[in-house]
Enzyme design. Structure first.
Site, PDB file in Angstrom:
ATOM      1  N   GLU A   1      41.900  49.997  83.775  1.00 40.70           N
ATOM      2  CA  GLU A   1      40.828  49.393  84.588  1.00 40.70           C
ATOM      3  C   GLU A   1      39.974  48.772  84.209  1.00 40.70           C
ATOM      4  O   GLU A   1      39.623  48.485  83.797  1.00 40.70           O
ATOM      5  CB  GLU A   1      40.789  50.939  85.512  1.00 40.70           C
ATOM      6  CG  GLU A   1      39.991  51.709  85.031  1.00 40.70           C
ATOM      7  CD  GLU A   1      39.840  53.152  85.566  1.00 40.70           C
ATOM      8  OE1 GLU A   1      39.447  53.429  86.664  1.00 40.70           O
ATOM      9  OE2 GLU A   1      39.600  54.571  84.693  1.00 40.70           O
TER      10      GLU A   1
ATOM     11  N   ARG B   1      38.993  64.246  96.060  1.00 43.84           N
ATOM     12  CA  ARG B   1      39.275  63.821  94.620  1.00 43.84           C
ATOM     13  C   ARG B   1      38.082  64.686  94.123  1.00 43.84           C
ATOM     14  O   ARG B   1      38.516  65.268  93.176  1.00 43.84           O
ATOM     15  CB  ARG B   1      38.589  62.586  94.025  1.00 43.84           C
ATOM     16  CG  ARG B   1      38.846  61.978  93.532  1.00 43.84           C
ATOM     17  CD  ARG B   1      38.509  60.893  92.845  1.00 43.84           C
ATOM     18  NE  ARG B   1      37.302  60.113  93.367  1.00 43.84           N
ATOM     19  CZ  ARG B   1      37.836  58.394  93.517  1.00 43.84           C
ATOM     20  NH1 ARG B   1      38.546  57.781  93.605  1.00 43.84           N
ATOM     21  NH2 ARG B   1      36.489  58.260  94.323  1.00 43.84           N
TER      22      ARG B   1
ATOM     23  N   TYR C   1      30.526  63.020  90.481  1.00 42.87           N
ATOM     24  CA  TYR C   1      30.365  62.621  91.898  1.00 42.87           C
ATOM     25  C   TYR C   1      31.584  61.499  92.466  1.00 42.87           C
ATOM     26  O   TYR C   1      32.647  61.936  92.248  1.00 42.87           O
ATOM     27  CB  TYR C   1      28.660  61.395  91.441  1.00 42.87           C
ATOM     28  CG  TYR C   1      29.825  60.219  90.458  1.00 42.87           C
ATOM     29  CD1 TYR C   1      30.091  60.504  89.035  1.00 42.87           C
ATOM     30  CD2 TYR C   1      29.971  58.496  91.450  1.00 42.87           C
ATOM     31  CE1 TYR C   1      30.881  59.108  88.879  1.00 42.87           C
ATOM     32  CE2 TYR C   1      30.090  57.360  90.739  1.00 42.87           C
ATOM     33  CZ  TYR C   1      31.226  57.754  89.746  1.00 42.87           C
ATOM     34  OH  TYR C   1      31.065  56.500  88.870  1.00 42.87           O
TER      35      TYR C   1
ATOM     36  N   LYS D   1      36.385  61.482  87.898  1.00 40.71           N
ATOM     37  CA  LYS D   1      34.776  60.904  88.265  1.00 40.71           C
ATOM     38  C   LYS D   1      33.720  61.595  87.932  1.00 40.71           C
ATOM     39  O   LYS D   1      32.625  62.022  88.474  1.00 40.71           O
ATOM     40  CB  LYS D   1      34.605  60.224  89.913  1.00 40.71           C
ATOM     41  CG  LYS D   1      33.985  58.844  90.340  1.00 40.71           C
ATOM     42  CD  LYS D   1      34.749  58.811  91.564  1.00 40.71           C
ATOM     43  CE  LYS D   1      33.851  57.642  92.038  1.00 40.71           C
ATOM     44  NZ  LYS D   1      33.591  56.710  91.068  1.00 40.71           N
TER      45      LYS D   1
END
Ligand code: PMP
Length: 283
Positions: A180, A50, A31, A144
């Site tokens: 992160e 990406r 996504y 992702k």
């Protein structure tokens, strides 16, 4: 409100749940989240790039960026959506047998416009509180993927501790190091250098990339390396970055407090200018 489900435009009130969609049964999909500002999907090319890279890596079919852009623009128009979030999901496809192994299926692109999530404006002015949480995710965090179970746990832990975001860590022989946030990347200013975790099983955030190039333009020395938790207390400035959070100063990490520094403030300003320039170039 309408959404795209492949080539169909769907009324969201009626809803669509395709039960054999592999995103639904396996989390087998990717996504992207973009900001729409004044009707412009900001940094569309970078986000699509990406998505495409990961789709190729995982052998998920994806239609052309041009076709996706056509749908995005159409959806923004139909929904009369000038500001908020854009969610693009790419599922490997519909698998009637729910077999784990990868098969060549027709992928499914769904596109939704979503109202901007509610963020306390004071986070950008006074700084956000963040809390540490172990990074319990899989080894594909540089993509992702829709497998967000551990991120959901991390962010829920943050919310239940009255914090905006988690700061996740893993451990090596030197101690705990920052990976992160649940949905953001981190930067630390220390002795005039700016540190950010290298892309080592973390998402190469679009905002992270933009931040690095803005900092370099500002003449800052950006160091991409493992940043250890015991270095945090000596940081002069900390900020987190993401599509939705933009550049957000961090005021508290667990028991330590930080000031909002000059570099963070300058960067916030430069980032807003960059978005303005992008919008102007796409109008
Ligand atoms: N890390 C994670 C785990 C995220 O979910 C996000 C949000 N997409 C980010 C970092 C920031 O990435 P971006 O700047 O592309 O939004």
């Amino acid at each position: 409100m309408y959404a795209y489900f492949n080539d169909e435009i769907i009324d969201l009130r009626k809803g669509v749940i395709q039960l054999q969609n592999r995103c639904y049964t396996f989390g087998d999909g990717l996504y992207e989240v973009l900001r729409i500002i004044d009707g412009v999907p900001v940094f569309f090319e970078e986000h699509l790039n990406r998505l495409k890279k990961s789709a190729d890596y995982f052998e998920i079919k994806i239609e052309s960026s041009r076709e996706i852009k056509r749908k995005v623009d159409n959806l923004i128009r139909i929904n009369d959506f000038s500001s908020g979030e854009l969610y693009i999901q790419l599922s490997r496809g519909t698998d009637l047998f729910r077999e784990h192994g990868i098969k060549s299926l027709e992928s499914i692109v769904s596109i939704l416009t979503i109202p901007l999530r509610n963020i306390n404006e004071d986070n950008w002015i006074s700084g956000a509180k963040v809390v540490s949480f172990p990074d319990m995710r899989h080894g594909f965090c540089n993509h992702k993927t829709v497998n967000l179970f551990a991120n959901v746990q991390a962010k829920s832990y943050a919310y239940s501790n009255d914090a905006y975001e988690a700061i996740m860590y893993r451990s090596d022989s030197n101690g705990k190091y920052v990976t992160e946030g649940g949905s953001s990347n981190y930067f630390f200013v220390k002795s005039n250098d700016v540190y950010t975790p290298e892309v080592d099983n973390i998402l190469p955030g679009i905002t992270r990339e933009k931040t690095i190039s803005l900092l370099q333009e500002m003449g800052e020395n950006v160091v991409q390396k493992r940043f250890y938790f015991d270095e945090i207390k000596d940081a002069d400035e900390i900020f987190l970055v993401s599509t939705v959070s933009k550049i957000m100063p961090v005021k508290i990490v667990d028991d330590f407090s930080f000031k909002i520094g000059e570099k963070t403030l300058k960067l916030i300003k430069r980032f807003e200018e960059m978005i303005k320039e992008y919008k102007k170039s796409r109008k």
